[in-house]
Design an enzyme around this catalytic site. Sequence first.
Site, PDB file in Angstrom:
ATOM      1  N   HIS A  51       0.838  -1.206   0.000  1.00  0.00           N
ATOM      2  CA  HIS A  51       0.000   0.000   0.000  1.00  0.00           C
ATOM      3  C   HIS A  51       0.881   1.266   0.000  1.00  0.00           C
ATOM      4  CE1 HIS A  51      -3.605   2.345   1.675  1.00  0.00           C
ATOM      5  NE2 HIS A  51      -2.590   3.165   1.837  1.00  0.00           N
ATOM      6  N   GLU A  52       1.862   1.306   0.910  1.00  0.00           N
ATOM      7  CA  GLU A  52       2.721   2.493   1.018  1.00  0.00           C
ATOM      8  C   GLU A  52       3.637   2.635  -0.192  1.00  0.00           C
ATOM      9  OE1 GLU A  52       2.012   4.651   3.141  1.00  0.00           O
ATOM     10  OE2 GLU A  52       0.677   3.363   4.284  1.00  0.00           O
ATOM     11  N   HIS A 109       1.855   4.382  -2.946  1.00  0.00           N
ATOM     12  CA  HIS A 109       1.879   5.842  -2.764  1.00  0.00           C
ATOM     13  C   HIS A 109       3.232   6.404  -3.213  1.00  0.00           C
ATOM     14  CE1 HIS A 109      -1.859   6.373  -0.639  1.00  0.00           C
ATOM     15  NE2 HIS A 109      -1.512   5.665   0.418  1.00  0.00           N
TER      16      HIS A 109
HETATM   17 ZN   LIG Z   1      -2.523   5.169   2.183  1.00  0.00          ZN
END
Ligand SMILES: [Zn+2]
Length: 381
Positions: free
Chosen positions: A67-68, A71
Amino acid sequence: VKETIRLGHVAGIRVGVNWTVLVIFTLIFVGLSAGRFPLTHPDEEPWAYAVAGGLAAVVFFLSLLAHELAHALVAQRNGIRVEGITLWLFGGVAKLLDEAKDPGADLRVAAVGPLVSLGLGATFSLLALGATAIGVEGLAVGALWWLALINAVLAAFNLVPAAPLDGGRILRALLWRRHGDRTRAAVTASRAGRSFGLMLVASGLALLVMLPGLGGLWFMLIGWFIMTAAAAEEQHAQLQHTLDGIRVGDVMSADPVTVPGRLSVDDLVASYVWRHRFSSFPVTDETGRPTGLVTLNRIKEVPFGQRSELSVQAIACPLEDVPQTSPERPLSELLLEMGGATDGRVLVLEAGRVVGIVSPTDITRSLELADLRRPGERSHL
Ligand SMILES: [Zn+2]
């Protein structure tokens, strides 16, 4: 969030963990191997619960990392510098060094995280269904379903339109696109974050009263964290608004007194420190080019007996460690990067020459002036 241990690089992005990860890892491990799994799959061996709980917890952290990373990679692709990723108590943080240049980039960076979590949730569901279809059952399938569920919950929670959650960033990007005012959009998203955080704290408190245990405490902790982070973001947005249009050149102390690097510390004290009221001096070479910055604190650290032997250059903070900027730079950008080894001082350079220096006093004064400029508005520093 400071990283306690650096794990290394993944896809060129620095990844570290904060010690608080142990807390959430333990909670998940114990919750699964002693709580959830024995309930959903009774009659297994104790070691099987432990293995399934441990593996599921590890894969959960890999999901957070994915998830990170999403980003971080999308941020890089949109010209935003990434400092790194840190996993901690409340999941992960991808630390970005710049702000998105336009609402589109802001939106892409924010939305990709929950999208990855949703994708992982779907993938784990399919794997669980596939495993069941070929006759696999038991704890492995139970762990896959839990991973599917937790990733879906992660995506849903992150999509709540409240800063600093991803949903808050999405809200900010959409409002920014609609009204063309980034500050106003950021303030709205932060205020939503403060309300949502307060709501979580209140629900946590109610839960704690009705059902004493970790659940209520956890809600309160997360709520408190969101409230604090949202308040900080709002301040930051307000500050940018207050300082809008002010450039470094407007607030710097112009033409500071410079010191030749070959001078001894003794001569520096006698000829400069006593004669001028300044507490920091840019250091230059024979041609007048800057080579560093010397501050009173650095002079104080030199033992008395060595002051005649050591040169100013030897005790100065070297130029590469001194924050530097140009007179044209917006002041709000500079404020984000200040601090460090030079007691908060920044050299202002133009065409390779020192044209000014910015000290914390200059900053305080500029904030007070900015307040004067806009009656009725405060900068809330
Ligand atoms: Zn996030």
